[in-house]
Design a protein around this motif. Structure first.
Motif, PDB file in Angstrom:
ATOM      1  N   UNK A  29       6.211   1.449   8.920  1.00 33.44           N
ATOM      2  CA  UNK A  29       6.809   2.097   7.744  1.00 33.44           C
ATOM      3  C   UNK A  29       6.939   1.094   6.607  1.00 33.44           C
ATOM      4  N   UNK A  30       7.394  -0.121   6.920  1.00 35.91           N
ATOM      5  CA  UNK A  30       7.528  -1.149   5.885  1.00 35.91           C
ATOM      6  C   UNK A  30       6.170  -1.479   5.267  1.00 35.91           C
ATOM      7  N   UNK A  31       5.136  -1.560   6.095  1.00 37.66           N
ATOM      8  CA  UNK A  31       3.789  -1.828   5.588  1.00 37.66           C
ATOM      9  C   UNK A  31       3.317  -0.689   4.690  1.00 37.66           C
ATOM     10  N   UNK A  32       3.549   0.548   5.119  1.00 39.12           N
ATOM     11  CA  UNK A  32       3.146   1.706   4.313  1.00 39.12           C
ATOM     12  C   UNK A  32       3.872   1.721   2.972  1.00 39.12           C
ATOM     13  N   UNK A  33       5.159   1.360   2.981  1.00 42.25           N
ATOM     14  CA  UNK A  33       5.924   1.315   1.731  1.00 42.25           C
ATOM     15  C   UNK A  33       5.346   0.250   0.810  1.00 42.25           C
ATOM     16  N   UNK A  34       5.006  -0.897   1.362  1.00 44.03           N
ATOM     17  CA  UNK A  34       4.427  -1.971   0.562  1.00 44.03           C
ATOM     18  C   UNK A  34       3.072  -1.564  -0.007  1.00 44.03           C
ATOM     19  N   UNK A  80       2.011   1.492  -0.589  1.00 41.34           N
ATOM     20  CA  UNK A  80       2.250   2.507  -1.624  1.00 41.34           C
ATOM     21  C   UNK A  80       2.714   1.856  -2.918  1.00 41.34           C
ATOM     22  N   UNK A  81       3.566   0.853  -2.798  1.00 40.91           N
ATOM     23  CA  UNK A  81       4.056   0.146  -3.979  1.00 40.91           C
ATOM     24  C   UNK A  81       2.909  -0.526  -4.734  1.00 40.91           C
ATOM     25  N   UNK A  82       2.011  -1.169  -3.996  1.00 36.54           N
ATOM     26  CA  UNK A  82       0.866  -1.842  -4.632  1.00 36.54           C
ATOM     27  C   UNK A  82      -0.044  -0.808  -5.300  1.00 36.54           C
ATOM     28  N   UNK A  83      -0.312   0.289  -4.599  1.00 35.04           N
ATOM     29  CA  UNK A  83      -1.183   1.326  -5.175  1.00 35.04           C
ATOM     30  C   UNK A  83      -0.549   1.950  -6.416  1.00 35.04           C
ATOM     31  N   UNK A  84       0.755   2.208  -6.370  1.00 33.10           N
ATOM     32  CA  UNK A  84       1.446   2.750  -7.544  1.00 33.10           C
ATOM     33  C   UNK A  84       1.354   1.776  -8.716  1.00 33.10           C
ATOM     34  N   UNK A  85       1.469   0.490  -8.409  1.00 33.38           N
ATOM     35  CA  UNK A  85       1.363  -0.525  -9.449  1.00 33.38           C
ATOM     36  C   UNK A  85      -0.027  -0.496 -10.088  1.00 33.38           C
ATOM     37  N   UNK A  86      -1.064  -0.359  -9.271  1.00 41.19           N
ATOM     38  CA  UNK A  86      -2.427  -0.279  -9.803  1.00 41.19           C
ATOM     39  C   UNK A  86      -2.618   0.972 -10.654  1.00 41.19           C
TER      40      UNK A  86
END
Length: 102
Positions: A38-43, A45-51
């Motif tokens: 879950x922590x990896x998925x959140x990270x 998602x955060x990177x993709x949202x940033x892009x």
């Protein structure tokens, strides 16, 4: 004798407790693994949202630059005497056509 009769089932209880302890340890390991996923998925998602935000801002900048370039080109053409004469001539033709139609 009573104490000894109470201890006769201690082996079975110990085996059951060990089995439960082993099961709890396995469940804790699975829970930890799921938490890490879950922590990896959140990270991710955060990177993709940033892009996505970055690409959106780049696209907006490009669109603004293009709009500024087009508006500058139109303004420079409007200052051209030949273009102004063409516009006035077209307006007069349009007015004459409206007057004939009326």
């Amino acid at each position: 004798i009573e104490a000894k009769s109470q201890l006769k089932d201690i082996v079975a209880y110990t085996k059951n407790m060990f089995g439960m302890s082993k099961e709890i340890a396995t469940m804790n390991a699975e829970a930890f693994e799921l938490q890490q996923k879950v922590a990896l998925n959140v990270e991710i998602k955060s990177v993709l949202d940033s892009w996505v935000r970055y690409e959106s801002s780049v696209r907006e900048s490009e669109q603004k630059a293009l709009a500024d370039k087009v508006m500058g080109s139109v303004r420079s053409q409007l200052t051209n005497a030949k273009t102004q004469e063409d516009i006035i001539a077209q307006c007069l033709r349009d007015i004459q056509a409206i007057a004939k139609a009326a």
